[in-house]
Design an enzyme around this catalytic site. Structure first.
Site: not given
Length: 535
Positions: A99, A102
């Site tokens: 991600c 992230c």
């Protein structure tokens, strides 16, 4: 000639084609390896490749790998880490390594984790900051239990509530909460400050401890001191080894004190670690020529007196506002009363002599050691009741505080946030005070109330937080917590070797002691057989 020339030309052409094809294949293979390596680094699907990515990126930044402050957890260690942490709160970030959001959030999370995690933490022992990679298959069920529906997702709560726990956003009155406003380091720290009523800052540095809780009227603070007791136990043992203090004339004092610890230490893992030392201690000391060698860390240094988790490298209840204040001396003054309230009447004087001899033989501060020895020497009548030992130690502690109060006031060497006080202060135990003279501050104590307070404060309250952890570990044996099993035994009064002391302790502190007892019996049996053969 022409045909021959043509044939050679064809052969030469064919050979060139073959070489070219081989070169192309080699080049293709080489390029595919580069592409695969690039893909592995840019799309990390395993913990190993994540490490490669981290090292590559850090190498680009400053030529060295930066440590992560947040603790990486997975399903196999999630519960055990959260069981063991001494922190009051935990934040768990659920993310996916693929991600982009992230990856971009990680530096923000790390800025906050730097304040709370690791040996160099600015505010240790308060919050454990961890992360779980939900893209790893091993964590699929774990992330499902906590209803992870987006990345990154942050959950906050007491560590014990995460253990074998779950989270449902629809569930009311859940002690685990979602952090809905933590998208940057500033916003996350602001959210924490609102929850805790604190004022932590991202630029705070170690030992800027103005945020310490100095409210001595809060009795719940002592629950955090059990971890300082473990730290103080390790530090004592480490000093003894480091200063090579085990000698023929001091080994009996050390054995007696270790016997006291193995039966009455408030920490289960310190009792276990001390038992491991005592199991071998007699044999290690059997040869007088080897006694000097025992002080080397290479021999006894292999033993972990309070388990592999200790030392943590920081203090909690005993942390001073300055690096050089409180700490070890505070931890020791919590350990000694915690031992005194756990002994029985029949072992009270033996416990007293064990403490006095230990301080006299191994406390490296000469002036403190001598003052304590003088107080011990003033006792002319053996203690017959544990109450007598508890109150004597309490009175000795107050004498020490009275002396240091004057010295620190004149020299300005005390901790401004934690000045020495007569114990217990009125805020903690108003019933302990019958009266107090305003002129000379002389206190007329109600000793019955003092004894009751000390028993509760250094007994049940000290291990209350630790006791909760034990319930989560191997906690209950017929409804009784392991901690409650370490309350009374006559092991300390047996003036013999450590092996027999453990045997007499028997099952007083649970199946653990029985295990050591059986192991010791087996070892001693083999030892005696060997001795008989040599007769």
């Amino acid at each position: 000639m022409y045909t021959h020339t043509y044939t050679c030309t064809c052969i030469s052409g064919s050979l060139s084609s073959v070489i070219m094809m081989i070169s192309v294949l080699i080049l293709a293979l080489f390029m595919s390896r580069i592409e695969a390596s690039t893909r592995e680094i840019s799309l990390p699907f395993s913990f190993g490749s994540r490490s490669i990515l981290r090292s590559v990126n850090d190498a680009k930044k400053n030529g060295a790998e930066k440590p992560d402050y947040a603790v990486d957890l997975n399903a196999t260690i999630f519960d055990s880490v959260l069981k063991e942490t001494p922190t009051t709160y935990a934040i768990v970030e659920f993310f996916a390594h693929w991600c982009p959001a992230c990856r971009n959030y990680k530096p923000h999370y790390e800025k906050v984790a730097r304040l709370f995690n690791g040996a160099e933490a600015v505010y240790p022992g308060i919050i454990l900051m961890a992360r779980v990679d939900c893209a790893s298959k091993i964590n699929t069920n774990l992330c499902d239990k906590f209803s992870v529906g987006h990345y990154p997702m942050l959950l906050w709560g007491p560590p014990s509530k995460f253990v074998s726990g779950s989270w449902d956003p629809k569930q009311e009155n859940n002690e685990i909460r979602s952090i809905d406003d933590g998208r940057t380091a500033d916003r996350l720290l602001n959210w924490i400050n609102k929850q805790m009523g604190s004022s932590y800052g991202l630029d705070d540095e170690k030992y800027e401890n103005e945020h310490l809780n100095t409210n001595i009227s809060d009795p719940g603070q002592i629950a955090r001191a059990v971890y300082d007791v473990e730290e103080a136990t390790f530090t004592s043992f480490d000093i003894i080894l480091g200063q090579k203090m085990i000698k023929l004339e001091t080994r009996a004092s050390l054995t007696k004190f270790l016997q006291l610890l193995v039966v009455h230490h408030p920490s289960r893992r310190c009792r276990k670690g001390t038992a491991e030392i005592l199991v071998d201690f007699d044999d290690l000391l059997a040869n007088k020529k080897e006694v000097a060698g025992l002080s080397q860390k290479g021999v006894l240094g292999n033993y972990q007196i309070c388990g592999k988790e200790i030392p943590r490298g920081y203090w909690m209840f005993c942390r001073g506002s300055k690096n050089e204040t409180r700490g070890f001396s505070c931890g020791l003054w919590v350990l000694l009363p915690s031992l005194s309230v756990r002994v029985d009447d029949g072992e009270s004087h033996m416990a007293f002599t064990a403490v006095c001899d230990f301080i006299h033989s191994f406390f490296i501060c000469e002036e403190c050691r001598q003052h304590f020895y003088d107080m011990c020497s003033s006792v002319s009548t053996p203690f017959k009741k544990s109450r007598e030992f508890v109150l004597w130690l309490w009175n000795a502690h107050n004498k020490v505080n009275e002396r240091l109060m004057k010295e620190e006031a004149s020299l300005g060497t005390g901790d401004p946030k934690f000045p020495k006080v007569i114990w217990p202060p009125k805020q903690l135990c108003p019933s302990c005070y019958r009266s107090q003279n305003s002129k000379d501050n002389h206190i007329d104590w109600d000793h019955d109330e003092v004894f009751k307070f000390l028993n509760n404060y250094y007994g049940k309250m000290l291990i209350s937080l630790y006791e909760d952890r034990e319930h989560l570990r191997d906690g209950q044996m017929g409804g009784v917590v392991v901690e409650d099993l370490a309350v009374s035994t006559n092991a300390v009064v047996v003036p013999v070797g450590a092996a027999l002391a453990i045997a007499v302790a028997s099952c007083a502190f649970g199946a653990l002691a029985c295990y050591w007892r059986q192991q010791q019996k087996s070892r001693k049996y083999k030892y005696h057989l060997h001795s008989l053969k040599n007769i």
